[in-house]
Design a protein around this motif. Structure first.
Motif, PDB file in Angstrom:
ATOM      1  N   PRO A  36       0.807  -1.218   0.000  1.00 10.17           N
ATOM      2  CA  PRO A  36       0.000   0.000   0.000  1.00 10.17           C
ATOM      3  C   PRO A  36       0.845   1.275   0.000  1.00 10.17           C
ATOM      4  O   PRO A  36       0.458   2.279  -0.588  1.00 10.17           O
ATOM      5  CB  PRO A  36      -0.818  -0.085   1.286  1.00 10.17           C
ATOM      6  N   ALA A  37       2.003   1.220   0.621  1.00 13.75           N
ATOM      7  CA  ALA A  37       2.872   2.397   0.636  1.00 13.75           C
ATOM      8  C   ALA A  37       3.349   2.730  -0.772  1.00 13.75           C
ATOM      9  O   ALA A  37       3.412   3.898  -1.160  1.00 13.75           O
ATOM     10  CB  ALA A  37       4.059   2.170   1.567  1.00 13.75           C
ATOM     11  N   LYS A  38       3.665   1.715  -1.571  1.00 10.84           N
ATOM     12  CA  LYS A  38       4.100   1.958  -2.949  1.00 10.84           C
ATOM     13  C   LYS A  38       2.972   2.573  -3.768  1.00 10.84           C
ATOM     14  O   LYS A  38       3.212   3.435  -4.616  1.00 10.84           O
ATOM     15  CB  LYS A  38       4.572   0.660  -3.593  1.00 10.84           C
ATOM     16  N   MET A  39       1.765   2.111  -3.522  1.00 14.38           N
ATOM     17  CA  MET A  39       0.625   2.678  -4.241  1.00 14.38           C
ATOM     18  C   MET A  39       0.421   4.141  -3.849  1.00 14.38           C
ATOM     19  O   MET A  39       0.127   4.982  -4.697  1.00 14.38           O
ATOM     20  CB  MET A  39      -0.622   1.839  -3.964  1.00 14.38           C
ATOM     21  N   GLU A  40       0.597   4.451  -2.584  1.00 14.43           N
ATOM     22  CA  GLU A  40       0.480   5.838  -2.124  1.00 14.43           C
ATOM     23  C   GLU A  40       1.595   6.700  -2.703  1.00 14.43           C
ATOM     24  O   GLU A  40       1.370   7.857  -3.057  1.00 14.43           O
ATOM     25  CB  GLU A  40       0.505   5.902  -0.599  1.00 14.43           C
ATOM     26  N   VAL A  41       2.797   6.135  -2.794  1.00 15.72           N
ATOM     27  CA  VAL A  41       3.932   6.866  -3.375  1.00 15.72           C
ATOM     28  C   VAL A  41       3.626   7.211  -4.827  1.00 15.72           C
ATOM     29  O   VAL A  41       3.843   8.344  -5.265  1.00 15.72           O
ATOM     30  CB  VAL A  41       5.242   6.050  -3.264  1.00 15.72           C
ATOM     31  N   ARG A  42       3.095   6.256  -5.565  1.00 16.62           N
ATOM     32  CA  ARG A  42       2.749   6.508  -6.971  1.00 16.62           C
ATOM     33  C   ARG A  42       1.677   7.590  -7.084  1.00 16.62           C
ATOM     34  O   ARG A  42       1.748   8.453  -7.951  1.00 16.62           O
ATOM     35  CB  ARG A  42       2.267   5.224  -7.638  1.00 16.62           C
ATOM     36  N   ALA A  43       0.676   7.513  -6.224  1.00 15.01           N
ATOM     37  CA  ALA A  43      -0.392   8.509  -6.268  1.00 15.01           C
ATOM     38  C   ALA A  43       0.146   9.898  -5.933  1.00 15.01           C
ATOM     39  O   ALA A  43      -0.193  10.886  -6.602  1.00 15.01           O
ATOM     40  CB  ALA A  43      -1.510   8.122  -5.303  1.00 15.01           C
ATOM     41  N   LYS A 100      11.980   8.473  -4.214  1.00  9.96           N
ATOM     42  CA  LYS A 100      13.003   7.664  -3.550  1.00  9.96           C
ATOM     43  C   LYS A 100      12.491   7.031  -2.256  1.00  9.96           C
ATOM     44  O   LYS A 100      13.212   6.267  -1.622  1.00  9.96           O
ATOM     45  CB  LYS A 100      14.233   8.517  -3.240  1.00  9.96           C
ATOM     46  N   ALA A 101      11.274   7.368  -1.870  1.00  5.86           N
ATOM     47  CA  ALA A 101      10.724   6.865  -0.603  1.00  5.86           C
ATOM     48  C   ALA A 101      10.525   5.356  -0.659  1.00  5.86           C
ATOM     49  O   ALA A 101      10.174   4.799  -1.692  1.00  5.86           O
ATOM     50  CB  ALA A 101       9.400   7.552  -0.293  1.00  5.86           C
ATOM     51  N   THR A 102      10.758   4.739   0.472  1.00  2.89           N
ATOM     52  CA  THR A 102      10.539   3.295   0.607  1.00  2.89           C
ATOM     53  C   THR A 102       9.361   3.075   1.534  1.00  2.89           C
ATOM     54  O   THR A 102       8.830   4.010   2.135  1.00  2.89           O
ATOM     55  CB  THR A 102      11.790   2.618   1.189  1.00  2.89           C
ATOM     56  N   SER A 103       8.979   1.831   1.660  1.00  3.81           N
ATOM     57  CA  SER A 103       7.859   1.504   2.544  1.00  3.81           C
ATOM     58  C   SER A 103       8.161   1.883   3.993  1.00  3.81           C
ATOM     59  O   SER A 103       7.258   2.232   4.745  1.00  3.81           O
ATOM     60  CB  SER A 103       7.550   0.010   2.472  1.00  3.81           C
ATOM     61  N   THR A 104       9.430   1.832   4.359  1.00  6.55           N
ATOM     62  CA  THR A 104       9.785   2.106   5.747  1.00  6.55           C
ATOM     63  C   THR A 104       9.797   3.596   6.075  1.00  6.55           C
ATOM     64  O   THR A 104       9.430   3.989   7.174  1.00  6.55           O
ATOM     65  CB  THR A 104      11.167   1.513   6.076  1.00  6.55           C
TER      66      THR A 104
END
Length: 128
Positions: A36-43, A100-104
């Protein structure tokens, strides 16, 4: 002769049909549960890119107006342009950080990106 031409056409057309019917199947992709974090990053990245485009367009419009504006309005337009150029630089920096953000570390990056989006949207709102 007539039969030879017809036979050649039939062979060529059957080869074409056969090639169309025997398409390769796409490799099975495992979508699964995406992070979900990757999806939020894309959005968020898309939102930042959209705002960056709007800011760039607004700067271009101000540049065109500066060519023909009366001196009384020049100072306010130049001030608006400076504010938009600063916002553009902030958007570019934030876009780089978000991409560059990661899930963490997404939870630390998100509030800053959200605040910047709100600030830039408020800069763009008066002209709408």
């Amino acid at each position: 002769m007539k039969h030879l031409i017809i036979a050649t056409i039939l062979i060529a057309s059957s080869a074409t049909v056969n090639a169309q019917l025997s398409t390769t199947s796409p490799a099975a992709t495992t979508q699964g549960a995406q992070d979900p974090a990757k999806m939020e990053v894309r959005a968020m990245s898309g939102k930042l890119k959209d705002l960056l485009g709007q800011v760039s367009q607004r700067i271009g419009a101000i540049d065109k107006r500066l060519e023909v504006v009366v001196p009384a309005e020049r100072a306010s337009l130049e001030g608006a342009k400076e504010g938009l150029e600063a916002a553009k630089a902030d958007l570019e920096a934030s876009l780089s950080t978000v991409n560059k953000a990661t899930s963490t570390n997404w939870k630390e990056v998100k509030p800053g990106a959200d605040a910047l989006c709100e600030r830039v949207a408020s800069l763009l709102a008066p002209a709408k």
